[in-house]
Design a protein around this motif. Structure first.
Motif, short mmCIF file in Angstrom:
data_model
loop_
_atom_site.label_atom_id
_atom_site.label_comp_id
_atom_site.label_asym_id
_atom_site.label_seq_id
_atom_site.Cartn_x
_atom_site.Cartn_y
_atom_site.Cartn_z
N THR A 1 -2.67 -12.48 1.72
CA THR A 1 -2.11 -13.71 2.29
C THR A 1 -1.53 -13.47 3.68
O THR A 1 -1.19 -12.34 4.04
N ILE A 2 -1.41 -14.57 4.43
CA ILE A 2 -0.68 -14.56 5.70
C ILE A 2 0.41 -15.62 5.68
O ILE A 2 1.07 -15.86 6.68
N GLN B 1 0.18 -8.54 2.29
CA GLN B 1 0.44 -9.41 3.44
C GLN B 1 -0.36 -8.93 4.65
O GLN B 1 -0.20 -7.81 5.12
N ILE C 1 7.34 -13.49 4.00
CA ILE C 1 6.49 -14.27 3.10
C ILE C 1 7.34 -14.72 1.91
O ILE C 1 7.96 -13.91 1.23
N LEU D 1 5.14 -6.57 -2.94
CA LEU D 1 4.53 -7.07 -1.71
C LEU D 1 4.41 -5.93 -0.70
O LEU D 1 5.39 -5.26 -0.41
N ASN E 1 3.02 -4.88 3.22
CA ASN E 1 2.53 -5.33 4.52
C ASN E 1 1.88 -4.16 5.24
O ASN E 1 1.74 -3.06 4.69
#
Length: 366
Positions: A22-23, A45, A53, A63, A65
């Motif tokens: 996702t972004i 991410q 997010i 999560l 990144n």
């Protein structure tokens, strides 16, 4: 005296991770809450790692990144694409579960013709837990579904089937079209619900879509590398198809099955066909060589694991596709890097810290 309702534990709740690239904020999870909340989520991410997010409360998730990816993989982080949904394969890499379900953040709960909401995850699990029949086609499609069986003339010696490694789901509303098809059919929407699951025959390739996909991580996970796409690469939007072609060749070699059909999800976002064409145009040109390459690829009898198969395939990519463009030599090299990462992170003695900077556990129910 009323009898309390028996709590039903969802299938594979401790054996399956849901991976989401996702972004943006993951508000779409609210629609999936009834189906996804019991499971663990791995969110990858993409893009700016400093962006926060938002994940709805109550979900058990971790999560990662880009900073996490670089920290965990170091120089080998070059194998993970940036600014492309191919980054999802990092979630496959760090998961410790037996199965994976991956979905895009613009996919929502679809309804069947009766108006009933479709639990896509439950259908993928059912597909993965029932055998496939890649060596002989059953004209009633999946013979393991309720109300179906093997038809007359189907060899009894093949009715046991083989383990299903991949479950490929479909989409209502926005079809998964390439840019040229999008341009000539800008208003086309898929409203056709086909109540069928079928095994893709051995020796037959297919265009795998990563937005609604389940697979057996232990059996085929090392082949689920979504390639080098996006930022800094000459190609995009071929990440899932590359993984699908590689995985299908390896499934055929190892005697594993691939199913396609149910479940459907509701795909809500039509991407820009002009942007897509810029990402796809080399892939559209190259695929006329890539597909014959995979159709003719032969792995050795020594390739007995998905890792060994994938390394062999990387050598063939360098040898056969490398002359087309230097990109394929680079891709072949990163395919090997991917396997190195897989083996390193998934060995029993691995000491690599894969804890992300952002985690949240779902509150325990009283």
């Amino acid at each position: 005296m009323s009898i309390p309702a028996t709590k039903v534990t969802p299938p594979l709740v401790d054996e399956l991770d849901i991976v989401i690239p996702t972004i943006r904020n993951l508000d779409f999870l609210e629609q999936w809450r009834a189906f996804f909340q019991p499971y663990h989520l791995i969110i990858v991410q993409d893009g700016d790692p400093t962006k926060t997010i938002h994940v709805p409360e109550g979900f058990d998730y971790e999560l990662y990144n880009r900073n996490d990816i670089n920290r965990i993989l170091g120089p080998k982080a070059s194998c993970i694409s940036f600014k492309d949904s191919a980054c999802r394969c990092f979630g496959f890499l760090v998961s410790k579960k037996k199965y994976i379900f991956t979905i895009d953040d613009d996919c929502f709960v679809a309804k069947d013709p009766s108006g009933q909401e479709i639990n896509a995850l439950a259908q993928h699990i059912n597909n993965l837990l029932t055998p496939s029949t890649p060596f002989f086609f059953n004209t009633l499609y999946d013979p393991y579904r309720e109300g179906a069986d093997f038809v007359r003339g189907y060899p009894f010696s093949l009715r046991e089937g083989v383990t299903t490694a991949i479950s490929h789901g479909l989409w209502l509303n926005i079809p998964d079209y390439d840019a040229p098809t999008q341009l000539v059919k800008p208003l086309e929407r898929n409203s056709r619900y086909v109540d069928a699951v079928m095994t893709i025959p051995k020796g037959t390739l297919f265009p795998m879509c990563g937005m609604n996909l389940g697979f057996h991580r232990e059996l085929i996970g090392p082949a689920m590398y979504f390639g080098l796409m996006g930022d800094g690469q000459p190609i995009g939007r071929y990440d899932d198809m590359w993984a699908g072609w590689c995985a299908k060749v390896i499934c055929d070699h190892l005697g594993l099955g691939v199913k396609t059909g149910l479940p459907y999800i509701w795909h809500s976002k039509a991407s820009n066909p002009f942007v897509n064409l810029k990402k796809e145009y080399k892939g559209i040109y190259w695929q006329e060589d890539i597909i014959p390459f995979f159709q003719s690829a032969v792995l050795s009898k020594e390739a007995t694991t998905p890792q060994k198969c994938y390394v062999e395939l990387s050598k063939l990519v360098k040898e056969k596709l490398g002359p087309i463009d230097p990109y394929f030599e680079k891709l072949a090299s990163e395919m090997v890097t991917w396997i190195d990462c897989w083996d390193e992170l998934n060995s029993a003695t691995s000491k690599i810290d894969v804890v992300p900077k952002k985690t949240e556990a779902a509150p325990k129910k009283k």
